[in-house]
Design a protein around this motif. Structure first.
Motif, short mmCIF file in Angstrom:
data_model
loop_
_atom_site.label_atom_id
_atom_site.label_comp_id
_atom_site.label_asym_id
_atom_site.label_seq_id
_atom_site.Cartn_x
_atom_site.Cartn_y
_atom_site.Cartn_z
N HIS A 25 39.32 -80.16 -7.93
CA HIS A 25 38.87 -79.31 -7.00
C HIS A 25 39.83 -78.83 -6.17
O HIS A 25 41.14 -79.27 -5.96
CB HIS A 25 37.75 -80.00 -6.08
N HIS A 73 43.23 -81.19 -7.02
CA HIS A 73 43.55 -82.48 -6.98
C HIS A 73 42.28 -83.12 -7.27
O HIS A 73 41.11 -82.60 -7.33
CB HIS A 73 44.04 -82.95 -5.72
N ASP A 99 39.86 -86.86 -5.91
CA ASP A 99 40.31 -87.80 -4.82
C ASP A 99 40.65 -89.26 -5.15
O ASP A 99 40.06 -89.73 -6.01
CB ASP A 99 38.93 -87.71 -4.17
NI NI Z 1 39.30 -83.67 -2.39
#
Ligand code: NI
Ligand code: OGA
Length: 366
Positions: A295, A239, A241
């Motif tokens: 990540h 994903h 952020d």
């Molecule tokens: Ni994250």
């Protein structure tokens, strides 16, 4: 000939049954399960698609020393240059000598772990999926009922710590003091980071702060219990952020990996260091100058692993501010790549989609 009928697998029913225990993945591990239930299994095709991880010796995310940032103009400019390179090319860096004392880092790790290892009855008092009605929320997999293809081997609690922190007595005793203390330091470091990032864009130091990037802080504590079959599931799926910027504290077990030039690169733990990454909103307002990198954390036999992610983002809180690519960074040759959007609207889309390995930014790209 009749095809053999298999027992139908309804992930919704199984996800709901897991949810209703309110004991998360920790509850499964405490019950001494030896096999990972199928709602946690990652789809077969994503297993075969797995790109090889690259070891530290091949590629290393930048490590930036902040010790000299306040010494003189020349040393500050040298740091800004490094921050610029990391934000543009990696979207990630580790920072050392950031000014947060080691004991404060240890306290928040210990406090977060203490909460997750409390008696389940204590944790259940905080169990919820409603992030707008409650500031402090404990659950497992915020995107459990979304389109995410599998459930992660991870529990978490989160709390909005700025601009309006909850009254201290609303925070669990296990982590109350640690969260309040860590918040003060994270806000100071965030202030410095947004100044350096503004300078890295060639703008006045307070530009990003004036856009309220520093205003809201959502603190999240991830708890990754040891996993009996780590090849079948993920600690946290790939994903990017939902924030402007994230300050991550990982423990010495390690496991965080970032996608860089099509390879998974390990972010090796450095005692006392913090991991900084650009979030989707910084990529949006910089019109892709800074990257919000993908990540993930694979599941691990070792554990529990604890991490604290501090997101600068108002996420699901009411906030009417509309964001789009910054006027200073767009031109006729470099037109806006995204439409304007509020953080709340973005967050709603991010939650519906769940952590399915794609970026929600692509949905608002012009
Ligand atoms: Ni994250
Ligand atoms: C996150 C995250 C990584 C980690 O919470 O968004 O990416 O190391 N966490 O726990």
């Amino acid at each position: 000939m009749e095809a053999k009928t298999s027992v139908k697998f309804d992930p919704y029913i199984e996800r709901k049954a897991f949810d209703e225990t309110q004991e998360g993945v920790k509850g499964l591990v405490d019950a001494k399960i030896t096999e990972v239930p199928r709602i946690f299994h990652i789809p077969k095709d994503s297993l075969t698609n797995k790109k090889p991880s690259v070891s530290l010796t091949d590629l290393e995310i930048p490590i930036i020393d902040f010790a000299s940032v306040h010494v003189d103009t020349a040393s500050r400019e040298a740091v800004v240059e490094k921050v610029k390179h990391a934000a543009e090319k990696w979207g990630f860096f580790q920072v050392i000598n950031h000014g947060i004392p080691l004991n404060v880092l240890e306290e928040i790790q210990d406090g977060g772990r203490r909460f997750h290892e409390e008696d389940p009855e204590v944790k259940k008092r905080y169990f919820s999926r409603d992030f707008s009605a409650n500031k402090f929320v404990y659950n497992s997999n915020f995107d459990l009922y979304s389109a995410s293809p599998s459930v992660n081997w991870r529990d978490a609690f989160s709390c909005y710590m700025a601009p309006d922190p909850p009254p201290p007595e609303d925070l669990p005793v296990a982590c109350r003091d640690a969260m309040i203390e860590y918040t003060k330091h994270v806000m100071n470091l965030g202030d410095l980071l947004f100044e350096l990032l503004s300078e890295a864009l060639g703008l006045k130091s307070d530009t990003l702060k004036n856009m309220d990037c520093l205003k809201s802080l959502l603190m999240l504590c991830n708890y990754y219990p040891p996993c009996p079959q780590p090849d079948l599931t993920m600690g946290i799926s790939q994903h990017s952020d939902n924030s402007f910027l994230t300050i991550l504290l990982q423990d010495n077990i390690g496991g965080l990996q970032i996608l860089h030039q099509d390879s998974w690169v390990d972010v090796s733990p450095i005692p006392g260091a913090l991991v900084i990454n650009m979030g989707d909103f910084l990529q949006l307002i910089t019109n892709d100058k800074f990257v919000s990198a993908n990540h993930r954390v694979p599941a691990n036999r070792e554990g529990p692993r604890v991490s604290i992610a501090s997101f600068f983002s108002s996420s699901s809180l009411p906030n009417a501010t509309v964001y789009g690519p910054m006027k200073e960074l767009v031109s006729e040759e470099n037109p806006p790549k995204y439409r304007d959007i509020t953080i709340k609207e973005y967050t709603e889309g991010y939650f519906v989609k769940g952590l399915d390995g794609t970026s929600h930014l692509s949905n608002i790209r012009i």
